[in-house]
Scaffold this motif. Structure first.
Motif, PDB file in Angstrom:
ATOM      1  N   LEU A   1       0.845  -1.188   0.000  1.00 42.94           N
ATOM      2  CA  LEU A   1       0.000   0.000   0.000  1.00 42.94           C
ATOM      3  C   LEU A   1       0.878   1.235   0.000  1.00 42.94           C
ATOM      4  O   LEU A   1       2.070   1.161   0.325  1.00 42.94           O
ATOM      5  N   MET A   2       0.278   2.364  -0.394  1.00 46.39           N
ATOM      6  CA  MET A   2       1.007   3.631  -0.371  1.00 46.39           C
ATOM      7  C   MET A   2       0.987   4.138   1.063  1.00 46.39           C
ATOM      8  O   MET A   2       0.117   4.926   1.448  1.00 46.39           O
TER       9      MET A   2
ATOM     10  N   SER B   1       2.371   6.231   3.012  1.00 44.75           N
ATOM     11  CA  SER B   1       2.402   7.617   3.483  1.00 44.75           C
ATOM     12  C   SER B   1       1.037   8.285   3.476  1.00 44.75           C
ATOM     13  O   SER B   1       0.840   9.288   4.163  1.00 44.75           O
TER      14      SER B   1
ATOM     15  N   TYR C   1      -1.839   6.792   4.337  1.00 44.51           N
ATOM     16  CA  TYR C   1      -2.733   6.118   5.265  1.00 44.51           C
ATOM     17  C   TYR C   1      -2.548   6.629   6.688  1.00 44.51           C
ATOM     18  O   TYR C   1      -1.420   6.886   7.123  1.00 44.51           O
TER      19      TYR C   1
ATOM     20  N   ASN D   1      -1.880  10.623   8.296  1.00 55.03           N
ATOM     21  CA  ASN D   1      -0.833  10.883   7.315  1.00 55.03           C
ATOM     22  C   ASN D   1      -0.310  12.305   7.473  1.00 55.03           C
ATOM     23  O   ASN D   1       0.835  12.605   7.134  1.00 55.03           O
TER      24      ASN D   1
ATOM     25  N   ASN E   1       7.865   6.999   7.192  1.00 55.24           N
ATOM     26  CA  ASN E   1       7.308   6.741   5.861  1.00 55.24           C
ATOM     27  C   ASN E   1       8.355   6.151   4.913  1.00 55.24           C
ATOM     28  O   ASN E   1       7.995   5.434   3.976  1.00 55.24           O
TER      29      ASN E   1
ATOM     30  N   ASN F   1       8.126   2.533   5.692  1.00 56.73           N
ATOM     31  CA  ASN F   1       6.766   1.965   5.719  1.00 56.73           C
ATOM     32  C   ASN F   1       6.467   1.293   7.063  1.00 56.73           C
ATOM     33  O   ASN F   1       5.904   0.187   7.111  1.00 56.73           O
TER      34      ASN F   1
END
Length: 114
Positions: free
Chosen positions: A26-27, A29, A31, A52, A72, A75
């Motif tokens: 998942l992206m 940053s 979330y 975020n 970030n 992750n």
């Protein structure tokens, strides 16, 4: 999407633990990331959340003792837990949330006991 918690274990009252949650798929940053916990016989409850962007938020029972942070670039979200109490014993879960998207890890056991 995978969220993998680590860092749980057995600790004496007054001790510290640092939980980590590594996210993939998942992206990260964008979330909001949260830590929740569930003690035996109790409902899952929010411990701390870090959006975020913006301010962190904590359950009243952990304010001043727990600190949530995120990296970030890695992750990863962390939960530093200090001055642990027996009532903090629970399975701690990591969660990623954005709108209707919600993902959970499998949890890590934290036991506070002498």
């Amino acid at each position: 999407v995978q969220l993998v918690e680590s860092g749980g274990g057995l600790v004496q009252p007054g001790g510290s633990l640092r939980l980590s949650c590594a996210a993939s798929g998942l992206m990260f940053s964008i979330y909001a990331m949260g830590w929740y916990r569930q003690a035996p016989g109790k409902q899952r409850e929010l411990v701390a959340i870090i959006p975020n962007r913006g301010s962190t938020n904590y359950a009243d029972s952990v304010k001043g003792r727990f600190t949530i942070s995120r990296d970030n670039a890695k992750n990863t979200v962390y939960l530093q837990m200090n001055s642990l109490k027996p009532e903090n014993t629970a399975v701690y879960y990591c969660s990623a949330n954005r709108g209707f998207d919600s993902y959970w890890g499998a949890g890590t056991q934290v036991t506070v006991s002498s």
